[in-house]
Scaffold this motif. Sequence first.
Motif, PDB file in Angstrom:
ATOM      1  N   ARG A 128      42.681  40.220  36.054  1.00 31.05           N
ATOM      2  CA  ARG A 128      43.398  38.650  35.043  1.00 31.05           C
ATOM      3  C   ARG A 128      42.843  38.050  35.633  1.00 31.05           C
ATOM      4  NH1 ARG A 128      49.063  39.498  38.337  1.00 31.05           N
ATOM      5  NH2 ARG A 128      48.798  40.848  39.232  1.00 31.05           N
ATOM      6  N   LEU A 129      43.257  35.805  35.407  1.00 35.24           N
ATOM      7  CA  LEU A 129      42.897  34.764  35.096  1.00 35.24           C
ATOM      8  C   LEU A 129      43.446  34.163  36.485  1.00 35.24           C
ATOM      9  CD1 LEU A 129      41.562  33.841  31.871  1.00 35.24           C
ATOM     10  CD2 LEU A 129      39.942  34.397  33.691  1.00 35.24           C
ATOM     11  N   ARG A 137      35.634  40.410  41.668  1.00 42.59           N
ATOM     12  CA  ARG A 137      35.688  39.406  41.730  1.00 42.59           C
ATOM     13  C   ARG A 137      34.858  38.155  41.444  1.00 42.59           C
ATOM     14  NH1 ARG A 137      40.112  34.575  44.226  1.00 42.59           N
ATOM     15  NH2 ARG A 137      37.287  33.872  45.534  1.00 42.59           N
ATOM     16  N   HIS A 165      38.089  31.783  38.227  1.00 37.08           N
ATOM     17  CA  HIS A 165      38.132  33.476  38.342  1.00 37.08           C
ATOM     18  C   HIS A 165      38.367  34.481  37.037  1.00 37.08           C
ATOM     19  CE1 HIS A 165      37.949  31.383  42.586  1.00 37.08           C
ATOM     20  NE2 HIS A 165      38.950  31.029  42.287  1.00 37.08           N
ATOM     21  N   VAL A 166      38.091  35.829  37.430  1.00 36.02           N
ATOM     22  CA  VAL A 166      38.557  36.646  36.277  1.00 36.02           C
ATOM     23  C   VAL A 166      38.183  37.769  38.061  1.00 36.02           C
ATOM     24  CG1 VAL A 166      37.995  38.619  35.093  1.00 36.02           C
ATOM     25  CG2 VAL A 166      36.857  35.649  34.779  1.00 36.02           C
ATOM     26  N   THR A 182      33.958  37.260  30.552  1.00 39.20           N
ATOM     27  CA  THR A 182      35.483  38.442  30.097  1.00 39.20           C
ATOM     28  C   THR A 182      36.061  38.424  31.593  1.00 39.20           C
ATOM     29  OG1 THR A 182      34.393  40.573  29.206  1.00 39.20           O
ATOM     30  CG2 THR A 182      33.932  38.765  27.776  1.00 39.20           C
ATOM     31  N   LEU A 183      37.815  39.730  30.994  1.00 32.39           N
ATOM     32  CA  LEU A 183      38.156  40.568  31.944  1.00 32.39           C
ATOM     33  C   LEU A 183      37.431  41.113  32.294  1.00 32.39           C
ATOM     34  CD1 LEU A 183      41.546  39.719  30.168  1.00 32.39           C
ATOM     35  CD2 LEU A 183      40.885  38.893  32.002  1.00 32.39           C
ATOM     36  N   ASP A 242      46.125  43.453  36.049  1.00 31.36           N
ATOM     37  CA  ASP A 242      44.218  43.405  36.610  1.00 31.36           C
ATOM     38  C   ASP A 242      44.005  44.113  35.529  1.00 31.36           C
ATOM     39  OD1 ASP A 242      45.530  42.362  38.665  1.00 31.36           O
ATOM     40  OD2 ASP A 242      44.932  43.875  39.764  1.00 31.36           O
ATOM     41  N   LEU A 245      34.941  30.655  29.258  1.00 31.75           N
ATOM     42  CA  LEU A 245      35.479  32.392  28.465  1.00 31.75           C
ATOM     43  C   LEU A 245      35.042  31.652  27.096  1.00 31.75           C
ATOM     44  CD1 LEU A 245      39.190  31.760  30.100  1.00 31.75           C
ATOM     45  CD2 LEU A 245      37.663  33.594  30.775  1.00 31.75           C
TER      46      LEU A 245
END
Length: 205
Positions: A177-178, A123, A191-192, A70-71, A175, A134
């Motif tokens: 974000r993806l 990250r 990337h998250v 998740t974020l 932020d 996701l």
Amino acid sequence: MKTWLSLTPLAVPLALVLVSACSSPEPAASDDAGLASEAAMPSAPALPSGMASSETQGTSASTAPSDTITLEGLGDLVIGKPVPAGSSFAVRGAQIPDSTCKTLSSPDYPGVYAMVNDDEVRRISVGGTSPVKLVEGIGPGSSEKAVLKAFPSFQATPHQYVAAPAKYLTQPGKDPRLRFEIEGGKVSVMHVGLMPELGYVEGCA
């Protein structure tokens, strides 16, 4: 006189039964009251199919399934927080000397790498054949079309090392974000995280 003597043996047991019935305690009202009270309590309304309650929306990293990113993060890693003690994520492999930026990996998450800078998780990257996805079901190997359908507002920029139509698709706004790396029309790495580390193209470099 004979009639009285013949009735007496029947009268005694009958009298005992009557006395016993009168002296037995009445059933406790609390049981019936408790059942009535439970029956009177309204049940939670059923939610339409596919809709989650407010308590279940916004799943945190600690409660999300281990194969869902998740974020907020993945597993025990939380974006913007230190790596918790006892985490399976640790520094492995070569690192940039004298740098506060480190790359961590875990045997529990093949294909997943975490970037830590100044002791904060900045990250989390998912690539290769990792099953991590996701909640939308998007992960490594998903099509660019699926990404744009789920995230139509993501901004495209040229890939630094692979010729077009390879690209980066980055979530606009604040932020965390993806960011997706698209190669051959599919997600190669997802990337998250937080800028500027989210935009790094060579690990901590």
